[in-house]
Design a protein around this motif. Structure first.
Motif, short mmCIF file in Angstrom:
data_model
loop_
_atom_site.label_atom_id
_atom_site.label_comp_id
_atom_site.label_asym_id
_atom_site.label_seq_id
_atom_site.Cartn_x
_atom_site.Cartn_y
_atom_site.Cartn_z
N ASP A 138 0.86 -1.18 0.00
CA ASP A 138 0.00 0.00 0.00
C ASP A 138 0.89 1.23 0.00
OD1 ASP A 138 -1.81 1.97 0.35
OD2 ASP A 138 -2.78 1.10 2.12
N PHE A 139 0.95 1.92 -1.13
CA PHE A 139 1.88 3.05 -1.26
C PHE A 139 1.33 4.35 -0.72
CE2 PHE A 139 5.25 2.00 -4.75
CZ PHE A 139 5.84 1.12 -3.85
N GLY A 165 8.97 16.32 -7.61
CA GLY A 165 9.97 16.86 -6.69
C GLY A 165 9.82 16.31 -5.28
N ASP A 166 9.29 15.10 -5.18
CA ASP A 166 9.06 14.49 -3.87
C ASP A 166 9.53 13.03 -4.00
OD1 ASP A 166 8.14 13.90 -1.33
OD2 ASP A 166 6.05 13.64 -1.95
N ALA A 167 10.85 12.86 -3.88
CA ALA A 167 11.46 11.57 -4.25
C ALA A 167 11.21 10.50 -3.20
CB ALA A 167 12.96 11.77 -4.48
N VAL A 168 9.99 10.01 -3.12
CA VAL A 168 9.69 8.99 -2.11
C VAL A 168 9.84 7.57 -2.66
CG1 VAL A 168 8.18 10.44 -0.74
CG2 VAL A 168 7.21 9.09 -2.57
N LEU A 169 9.92 7.44 -3.98
CA LEU A 169 10.06 6.11 -4.56
C LEU A 169 11.49 5.89 -5.04
CD1 LEU A 169 6.81 5.88 -6.74
CD2 LEU A 169 7.17 5.11 -4.39
N ASN A 170 11.90 4.64 -5.06
CA ASN A 170 13.21 4.32 -5.63
C ASN A 170 13.18 2.90 -6.17
OD1 ASN A 170 13.40 2.52 -3.51
ND2 ASN A 170 15.27 3.38 -2.65
N HIS A 186 7.54 7.70 4.61
CA HIS A 186 6.62 8.51 3.83
C HIS A 186 5.58 7.66 3.12
CE1 HIS A 186 9.84 11.49 4.34
NE2 HIS A 186 8.88 12.37 4.18
N LYS A 187 4.51 8.34 2.74
CA LYS A 187 3.49 7.73 1.91
C LYS A 187 3.54 8.40 0.54
CE LYS A 187 1.23 4.68 4.27
NZ LYS A 187 1.26 3.33 3.69
N LEU A 188 2.94 7.74 -0.42
CA LEU A 188 2.86 8.34 -1.75
C LEU A 188 1.65 9.27 -1.73
CD1 LEU A 188 4.27 8.21 -4.50
CD2 LEU A 188 2.64 6.45 -5.15
N ASP A 189 1.76 10.39 -1.01
CA ASP A 189 0.59 11.23 -0.79
C ASP A 189 0.77 12.65 -1.32
OD1 ASP A 189 2.47 12.07 0.97
OD2 ASP A 189 1.29 11.74 2.79
N HIS A 190 1.68 12.82 -2.24
CA HIS A 190 1.83 14.12 -2.91
C HIS A 190 0.52 14.42 -3.65
CE1 HIS A 190 3.25 16.90 -6.05
NE2 HIS A 190 4.21 17.21 -5.20
#
Lengths: 522, 435
Positions: A138-139, A165-170, A186-190
């Motif tokens: 669950d991202f 500009g919110d580098a939460v994934l890699n 972090h969550k993918l909540d941008h």
């Protein structure tokens, strides 16, 4: 023309600007180079190796996404060598792919599926080895990551990194153990994170909101414009059995490139509301009574004709056509017209200039302004007291607004949703909502953009411009347009900035007009 | 060699002269042995003159590709107003290669001097030395040596009073093989995931931090000081065979030889002598079976090919392989080639950075096929499949890791088919337990 180079792609000779990647040049030659990691709105890493093509005299196959054309290139996208390379990439991608297409939301609009059917191998040579397995993750608010389906194209990583500009994934791990990882804190909540779902070429990043709602091939797709704010992002309304199930961005390089924000994406449930006004209601003997359009329009025409002081309370979601014709309907009276503009926080998308979820959360602020509507809602409410007629054009009224209506001599509602609080009105006329009609919005940059009818209107509902134009015809004998196209063409007489413009001038990406211009656009 | 054995008479000892000599590790000890004269000389020359000298010497990259060093340096833009960087590739992670380790371990100032010369020649003020994470002792030695070089004025804002600034930053890797690839190394130094970059742009245009960058191997840079002090003509004269391969080169020999280690030889030295004489030959009763000459990333040579080859860039290509990093993995007749190839493939599958599809999936898949063969569960079509997959893994990807995995597989199947057949026909007992 030294800045143009001549190339031959699959036998088609074209001239393209110097520096064009082969993949874009091929598009112009009518050749689609299959690809995964390449996306025109993202930097190209050239990692999927799907777009390898043969360029004559080059020592080996080159990636079409990062190789720019050179004068005299002879490029083969569909010869045996290039196809063999793609077939092999597909085979490699599929060995660890679960092939769970029957339960995958992406099936039917999956690039892995499409290219495999187009030119992949019919069978596997992978044999009986176990496939890589990772659990579903669950991202964030609306995104699930199904790691097993992932082909590691990294579009999502690059979107979050380079565009949001919110580098939460890699990319985590190496080799065939690799998967898309998320910052554990972090969550993918941008506010724009939902775009990773559209960017994902396979069913790896999927929307929770759309999860198992519909099969792609059951969807009807309609070009539209987002109603969330004044940005005017181009969208696609996906309907299944006349129910809107999903909004997705529609590319428009001048407005929203390939993206929409999550707020806009989720703003569609109101289009499906069932509590609708379905027949014209007129007051007979103190009671609202259903009637036919002829009588209803006559009543509206008579009310308008008799009124000296008129107030229009309109929705910023109303089309430019509707706003224009409703305004024209009350010409001759002393008119106060306003739209209600809800405000919210601005949320820009860092990597795209001039793209943001805007503060003003209505789509047609500029269109309303061109049509003569102000934004001073409280002044309009004050004017309602003692007005001969208040026309409510699908405005979203709160209780204070409704209370203000009691000071008016008569209220005519042109609306979509049935509202008990307006039961004291003289007329309640059923209008279509934006998903049920053709129309235009004017965005903050004065780009006039069309949206198309995505589903049928309920009952007897008609577009508000039609209602207003027919009532005007009844009252003053002015000709009424029969179609939205006619209505738009006629708007030029009311809004000089739109003079001379037709729907076909607008195309699918709209056209920028100059406000206060006397003549045609541009 | 110098350490742990005294040099063999057939060696030409230049780089390895002070291996095993603890005093050479210190600044004063190095100066006493003629160190830093080359740097002082270089600072009195123009960068162009240094580059011309290197071009004339014929020095070629010692990391594996064998690209002419002077030419590489000349690609750096001049007077472009941008900071330039020199990166020294000390991420010696190629299996079977251990020459750079010894250079750093015994002669750190030799490398520092080479780095300073290189940095001056390409107009860089900063040199990064990227040291492999597992190299704990070389790391300590280099750290101490760099500190001493700063203290003695060989590095810093005013190198030996010349007014030139040359800084060396030691950067320690975290153990990924792929970070030895030059563009992956730049990403790693920048703090990013060590993924190779697409070329173009080449590092000389946009490299480290987007600036013009040159990347050289430890041995290459270490050789430059000797070329400057003793002259290009001397270096060019160190050649036993093809004039395109000049100078001395450290050859790491490991595997089934009696005396493994680093041997410094003049280019063109016969491989037969290296293996059977210098390295002490096979164990008693054993015969040479195969050699992988360039680290693990090049085609396997049969005994006959190896014994006929000359140790230089061209000589080994002539016999069907490549010099690479000159890490010789020597295998005698007790070796199970299928097992060895599987072990190599497993290494590449583990180290693939996962960017390119062919490499990410292909290295793992070929490993699985080889594993199945070793378990006695191979199918007769497996060899064709391996060759076909290897074909698709060659020349298709951003870097050559995938090619490197394919090279031993293809050459192994072609040169030792009977060993694969023995497993496939079940004539040989499985080498791995069935699962």
């Amino acid at each position: 023309m030294s800045d143009l180079v001549n190339v031959t792609i699959d036998g088609v000779q074209i001239s393209v600007p110097k520096g064009t990647p082969i993949i874009e040049a091929a598009k112009q030659a009518g050749v689609l180079v299959p690809h995964y990691c390449y996306h025109p709105s993202l930097p190209s890493p050239a990692v999927c190796r799907m777009c390898l093509v043969e360029v004559e005299k080059a020592p080996k196959l080159v990636p079409a996404c990062v190789t720019t054309v050179a004068d005299g290139n002879v490029i083969h996208v569909n010869n045996d060598k290039s196809k063999r390379a793609r077939e092999s990439v597909l085979e490699f991608l599929l060995i660890n792919h679960p092939l769970d297409c029957p339960i995958c939301d992406q099936a039917g609009e999956c690039e892995l599926q499409d290219y495999t059917f187009q030119e992949g191998r019919a069978g596997t040579r992978y044999g009986d080895y176990a496939k890589r397995y990772n659990p579903v993750e669950d991202f964030g608010p609306d995104v699930l990551y199904v790691a097993n389906r992932c082909i590691l194209c990294t579009r999502c990583v690059r979107f979050m990194d380079n565009v949001a500009g919110d580098a939460v994934l890699n990319v985590s791990e190496r080799g065939d153990r690799a998967f898309i990882g998320i910052d554990p804190d972090h969550k993918l909540d941008h506010p724009w994170a939902g775009n990773v779902v559209d960017l994902c070429p396979v069913g790896s990043l999927i929307s929770k909101d759309f999860l198992h709602k519909a099969r792609a091939w059951d969807l009807d797709k309609t070009a539209s414009v987002c109603t969330g704010c004044t940005q005017g992002c181009n969208t696609m309304i996906d309907t299944r059995d006349d129910v809107v199930v999903r909004l997705r961005p529609r590319p428009n390089l001048d407005v929203n490139r390939h993206f929409i924000c999550d707020e806009g994406r989720s703003d569609y449930r109101w289009m499906n509301r069932g509590d609708r006004i379905e027949a014209p209601l007129v007051r007979e003997g103190g009671k609202l009574t259903p009637t036919d359009w002829t009588q209803a329009l006559d009543r509206l025409g008579a009310a308008v004709k008799a009124a000296r002081r008129v107030v229009i309370l309109a929705s910023g979601r109303a089309s430019t056509e509707s706003l224009g014709f409703v305004r024209r309907m009350v010409d001759g009276a002393s008119v106060t017209a306003a739209i209600k503009v809800p405000l919210g926080a601005e949320a820009p998308l860092a990597g795209v200039p001039n793209l943001a979820l805007r503060k003003e959360r209505v789509p047609n602020l500029a269109g309303a302004s061109l049509a003569g509507y102000g934004t001073d809602w409280s002044a309009a409410l004050a004017a309602a007291k003692g007005a001969d007629l208040v026309v409510v054009l699908d405005a979203d009224l709160d209780d204070a607004d409704v209370a203000a209506l009691s000071g008016a001599a008569a209220v005519a509602v042109i609306g979509t949703v049935d509202d008990d609080r307006l039961a004291g009105s003289a007329l309640i006329l059923p209008a279509t909502n934006m998903a049920e009609e053709n129309g235009t919005y004017v965005n903050r940059d004065h780009r006039v953009q069309r949206y198309f009818q995505a589903k049928p209107a309920p009952g007897m509902a008609r577009p508000a411009w039609w209602i207003a134009a027919e009532a005007t015809h009844a009252a003053r004998g002015l000709a009424a347009p029969a179609t939205a196209a006619d209505a738009f063409a006629a708007l030029g007489a009311m809004i000089p900035a739109l003079a001379g413009l037709t729907y076909s001038d607008l195309g699918h990406t709209g056209r920028v007009v100059t406000p206060n211009a006397a003549g045609a656009a541009r | 060699m110098g350490y742990p054995h005294p040099p063999h008479p057939k060696e030409t000892v230049v780089l390895s002269k002070y291996f095993g000599d603890a005093e050479a590790r210190t600044f004063d000890g190095w100066v006493k042995r003629g160190g830093y004269e080359a740097l002082k000389k270089a600072l009195g020359m123009t960068p162009d003159a240094i580059i011309e000298e290197l071009k004339a010497s014929g020095l070629r990259g010692r990391g594996g590709a064998g690209f002419p060093t002077g030419l590489k340096w000349s690609f750096m833009p001049k007077n472009d107003g941008k900071p330039h960087y020199l990166v020294c590739n000390a991420d010696e992670s190629e299996p079977g290669t251990f020459k750079d380790r010894e250079i750093m371990r015994w002669t750190p100032h030799q490398l520092i001097e080479g780095c300073a010369i290189g940095a001056y020649a390409i107009g860089a003020e900063t040199c990064y030395i990227y040291i492999r994470g597992e190299f704990t002792e070389p790391w300590k030695v280099m750290t101490a040596a760099v500190a001493e070089a700063y203290a003695k004025g060989a590095l810093g804002g005013n190198v030996f009073g010349s007014g030139k600034r040359i800084d060396i930053v030691l950067h320690r890797g975290a153990g990924a093989y792929i970070c030895g690839e030059e563009t992956a190394m730049m990403n790693s130094i920048e703090g990013k995931r060590g993924n190779p970059r697409i070329k173009p742009p080449f590092p000389a245009q946009a490299g480290l931090f987007g600036m013009p960058t040159t990347i050289n191997n430890v041995e290459t840079l270490s050789s430059t000081s000797h070329i400057l002090t003793r002259g290009a003509a001397w270096y060019k004269g160190l050649c036993l065979s093809n004039p395109k391969s000049t100078g001395t080169k450290l050859f790491s020999v490991c595997g089934h030889v009696m005396r493994p280690g680093n041997y410094e030889l003049t280019m063109g030295f016969p491989m037969k002598d290296l293996i059977h004489d210098l390295a002490g030959g096979m164990r008693p009763g054993r015969r040479l079976k195969a050699v992988i000459p360039g680290g693990s990333s090049v085609p396997i040579m049969t005994a006959a090919e190896a014994e006929a080859a000359l140790c230089d860039y061209e000589g080994i290509v002539e016999k069907g392989s490549m010099l690479g990093s000159a890490g010789f993995i020597v295998m005698d007749d007790s070796t199970d080639m299928v097992y060895e190839i599987w072990r190599l493939a497993k290494f590449y599958a583990h180290e693939s950075c996962a960017q390119c599809t062919q490499c990410r999936e292909g290295t793992a898949w070929t490993t699985k096929i080889l594993e199945r063969i070793l378990r006695g569960q191979g199918k007769k079509e497996d060899l064709d499949l391996l060759l076909d997959l290897s074909d698709q893994m060659t020349g298709r990807t951003i870097c050559v890791l995938s090619d490197s995995c394919a090279a031993p597989i293809v050459s192994g199947i072609k040169k030792f088919p009977e060993e694969f057949e023995a497993y496939l026909s079940r004539a040989k007992a499985p080498a791995l337990a069935a699962v």
